[in-house]
Design a protein around this motif. Structure first.
Motif, mmCIF file in Angstrom:
data_model
loop_
_atom_site.group_PDB
_atom_site.id
_atom_site.type_symbol
_atom_site.label_atom_id
_atom_site.label_comp_id
_atom_site.label_asym_id
_atom_site.label_seq_id
_atom_site.Cartn_x
_atom_site.Cartn_y
_atom_site.Cartn_z
ATOM 1 N N PRO A 57 49.048 78.567 -20.330
ATOM 2 C CA PRO A 57 50.107 77.727 -19.745
ATOM 3 C C PRO A 57 49.752 76.251 -19.701
ATOM 4 N N ALA A 58 48.460 75.928 -19.736
ATOM 5 C CA ALA A 58 48.062 74.516 -19.674
ATOM 6 C C ALA A 58 48.478 73.794 -20.953
ATOM 7 N N VAL A 59 48.935 72.544 -20.802
ATOM 8 C CA VAL A 59 49.390 71.726 -21.929
ATOM 9 C C VAL A 59 48.516 70.477 -21.994
ATOM 10 N N LYS A 60 47.993 70.207 -23.153
ATOM 11 C CA LYS A 60 47.150 69.026 -23.342
ATOM 12 C C LYS A 60 47.920 67.769 -22.988
ATOM 13 N N GLY A 61 47.315 66.908 -22.176
ATOM 14 C CA GLY A 61 47.941 65.670 -21.771
ATOM 15 C C GLY A 61 48.732 65.766 -20.481
ATOM 16 N N SER A 62 48.949 66.992 -19.983
ATOM 17 C CA SER A 62 49.679 67.160 -18.721
ATOM 18 C C SER A 62 48.703 67.150 -17.547
ATOM 19 N N ARG A 63 49.258 67.094 -16.359
ATOM 20 C CA ARG A 63 48.431 67.142 -15.155
ATOM 21 C C ARG A 63 48.592 68.508 -14.500
ATOM 22 N N ILE A 64 47.509 68.968 -13.912
ATOM 23 C CA ILE A 64 47.481 70.302 -13.326
ATOM 24 C C ILE A 64 46.845 70.220 -11.950
ATOM 25 N N ALA A 65 47.334 71.035 -11.032
ATOM 26 C CA ALA A 65 46.795 71.075 -9.664
ATOM 27 C C ALA A 65 45.767 72.195 -9.562
ATOM 28 N N ALA A 66 44.813 72.020 -8.681
ATOM 29 C CA ALA A 66 43.797 73.043 -8.462
ATOM 30 C C ALA A 66 44.468 74.346 -8.028
ATOM 31 N N GLY A 67 44.051 75.441 -8.654
ATOM 32 C CA GLY A 67 44.620 76.745 -8.337
ATOM 33 C C GLY A 67 45.739 77.174 -9.260
ATOM 34 N N GLU A 68 46.306 76.261 -10.041
ATOM 35 C CA GLU A 68 47.363 76.634 -10.981
ATOM 36 C C GLU A 68 46.760 77.375 -12.172
ATOM 37 N N PRO A 69 47.531 78.319 -12.779
ATOM 38 C CA PRO A 69 47.012 79.067 -13.929
ATOM 39 C C PRO A 69 46.599 78.135 -15.059
ATOM 40 N N LEU A 70 45.433 78.424 -15.628
ATOM 41 C CA LEU A 70 44.910 77.589 -16.710
ATOM 42 C C LEU A 70 44.916 78.351 -18.024
ATOM 43 N N PHE A 71 44.340 79.542 -18.045
ATOM 44 C CA PHE A 71 44.409 80.401 -19.233
ATOM 45 C C PHE A 71 44.094 81.832 -18.827
ATOM 46 N N ILE A 72 44.553 82.786 -19.648
ATOM 47 C CA ILE A 72 44.344 84.206 -19.381
ATOM 48 C C ILE A 72 43.840 84.868 -20.652
ATOM 49 N N LEU A 73 42.723 85.575 -20.549
ATOM 50 C CA LEU A 73 42.195 86.379 -21.644
ATOM 51 C C LEU A 73 42.663 87.825 -21.492
ATOM 52 N N GLU A 74 42.625 88.584 -22.589
ATOM 53 C CA GLU A 74 42.991 89.995 -22.505
ATOM 54 C C GLU A 74 42.152 90.668 -21.419
ATOM 55 N N HIS A 75 42.810 91.518 -20.596
ATOM 56 C CA HIS A 75 42.094 92.074 -19.450
ATOM 57 C C HIS A 75 42.526 93.495 -19.101
ATOM 58 N N ASP A 76 43.060 94.244 -20.062
ATOM 59 C CA ASP A 76 43.460 95.631 -19.786
ATOM 60 C C ASP A 76 42.270 96.470 -19.322
ATOM 61 N N TYR A 77 41.145 96.325 -20.011
ATOM 62 C CA TYR A 77 39.955 97.105 -19.658
ATOM 63 C C TYR A 77 39.493 96.772 -18.246
ATOM 64 N N GLU A 78 39.452 95.490 -17.912
ATOM 65 C CA GLU A 78 38.986 95.074 -16.584
ATOM 66 C C GLU A 78 39.955 95.545 -15.489
ATOM 67 N N GLN A 79 41.260 95.562 -15.777
ATOM 68 C CA GLN A 79 42.233 96.029 -14.785
ATOM 69 C C GLN A 79 42.051 97.518 -14.505
ATOM 70 N N LYS A 80 41.872 98.304 -15.576
ATOM 71 C CA LYS A 80 41.671 99.754 -15.390
ATOM 72 C C LYS A 80 40.350 100.032 -14.684
ATOM 73 N N ALA A 81 39.325 99.243 -14.994
ATOM 74 C CA ALA A 81 38.037 99.420 -14.315
ATOM 75 C C ALA A 81 38.174 99.137 -12.824
#
Length: 333
Positions: A57-81
């Protein structure tokens, strides 16, 4: 948890910025004005675990607040674990509660019913034994019949005592060593949940600080190696100006002193506050040689801007710094 690396990234912008200033004809600096440049201390955000980049969701050149989503990697395995670890914890907690409370209510009710029946049989045996004793005294029954009644009476008494003991034991929790083992199993299950949750959080990264999304190093669909930064952030408090003060003037500069910073195209200078003065002298870098600076000893000085002013600065941007006639205090935009 996230991996955040702070890098005093210069990118050669220091030399490049002032070199451009010289090539543009800076030459002799005006009296009281020192050439400098803007620098940023960047925050590199990475995951300790590798995986495919699914959401950015992060866009180069934009401003972001602490705690806002930055990036998400695949996590199906971690969720099931994590789901599995939480189920193991629930099972361990149920086992501990079961061991701490003794027998179930249904089993207690069964023991109570058996005890009541045994007490009735005991009462009947006691009556029969008393009657047999009277009959034996009158010679109406034999010694064998009296002994049989006495044995049944004693047996019913022993049965009542046995059931009373079982009922008392059933209301107690299990042995302390079994309870301690169950508690240890619960602690281990909780640690497993914490580890699984940490692994999942590594795949779902939020901005650790507020600031500018200075750069994006990976894009959706790419494989991101463990500890490889995905985004580069520049918080406004990490923006500063660096300049060199001649040896003859360094004694007049002190931490907390205000300075004025001027930029090309902006008529009004902004304030910054000195927060670092190098303790080591050096010769003026060749890139800032001029008739006034040539072969003079200088000291590196750094100053920081107020957040409002820092947002308008760009790392590598050449600036002019003025020391004279400025008091001490907090920088103003």
């Amino acid at each position: 948890m996230r991996l955040v690396a702070v890098n005093r990234r210069r990118l050669g912008l220091a030399a490049l910025a002032v070199a451009l200033c010289v090539l543009a004809g800076c030459g002799q600096a005006p009296d009281g004005v020192l050439p400098g440049y803007v620098e940023g201390e960047f925050v590199y955000v990475a995951s300790k675990l590798g995986g495919r980049l699914d959401v950015l969701p992060a866009v180069k050149g934009s401003r972001i607040a602490a705690g806002e989503p930055l990036f998400i990697l695949e996590h199906d395995y971690e969720q099931k674990a994590l789901d599995m670890a939480e189920a193991d914890l629930a099972q361990a907690e149920n086992t501990l509660r079961d061991k701490e409370k003794g027998l179930r209510a249904e089993e207690i009710d069964q023991l109570v019913a058996s005890l009541n029946r045994a007490r009735v049989i005991k009462s009947l045996a006691e009556i029969e034994h008393s009657r047999r004793e009277n009959l034996y005294a009158s010679g109406s029954v034999s010694k064998e019949e009296l002994d049989k009644a006495r044995t049944e009476h004693e047996s019913s008494q022993a049965w009542v005592r046995e059931l009373e003991a079982k009922l008392a034991t059933g209301k107690l929790p299990q042995r302390i060593d079994q309870i301690m083992a169950a508690r240890a199993a619960v602690d281990a299950a909780r640690a497993g949940v914490a580890q699984a949750r940490w692994n999942l959080e590594q795949k779902i990264q939020a901005a650790p600080v507020s600031g500018l999304v200075f750069d994006i190093l990976h894009y959706v669909g790419e494989w991101v190696a463990a500890s490889s930064p995905v985004a580069v952030l520049l918080p406004p408090e990490n923006v500063k100006v660096r300049f060199f003060v001649p040896e003859a003037l360094v004694a007049s500069v002190s931490p907390g002193q205000r300075i004025l910073v001027a930029r090309d195209g902006i008529p009004e200078p902004v304030e910054a506050v000195v927060d670092y003065i190098s303790t080591q002298a050096e010769y003026a870098p060749p890139v800032i040689f001029s008739q006034g600076f040539r072969e003079k000893l200088v000291f590196l000085v750094e100053a920081r801007f107020a957040p409002e002013a820092a947002r308008t600065m760009h790392p590598g941007q050449p600036v002019d710094v003025r020391l004279a006639g400025v008091s001490q205090g907090t920088p103003q935009p």
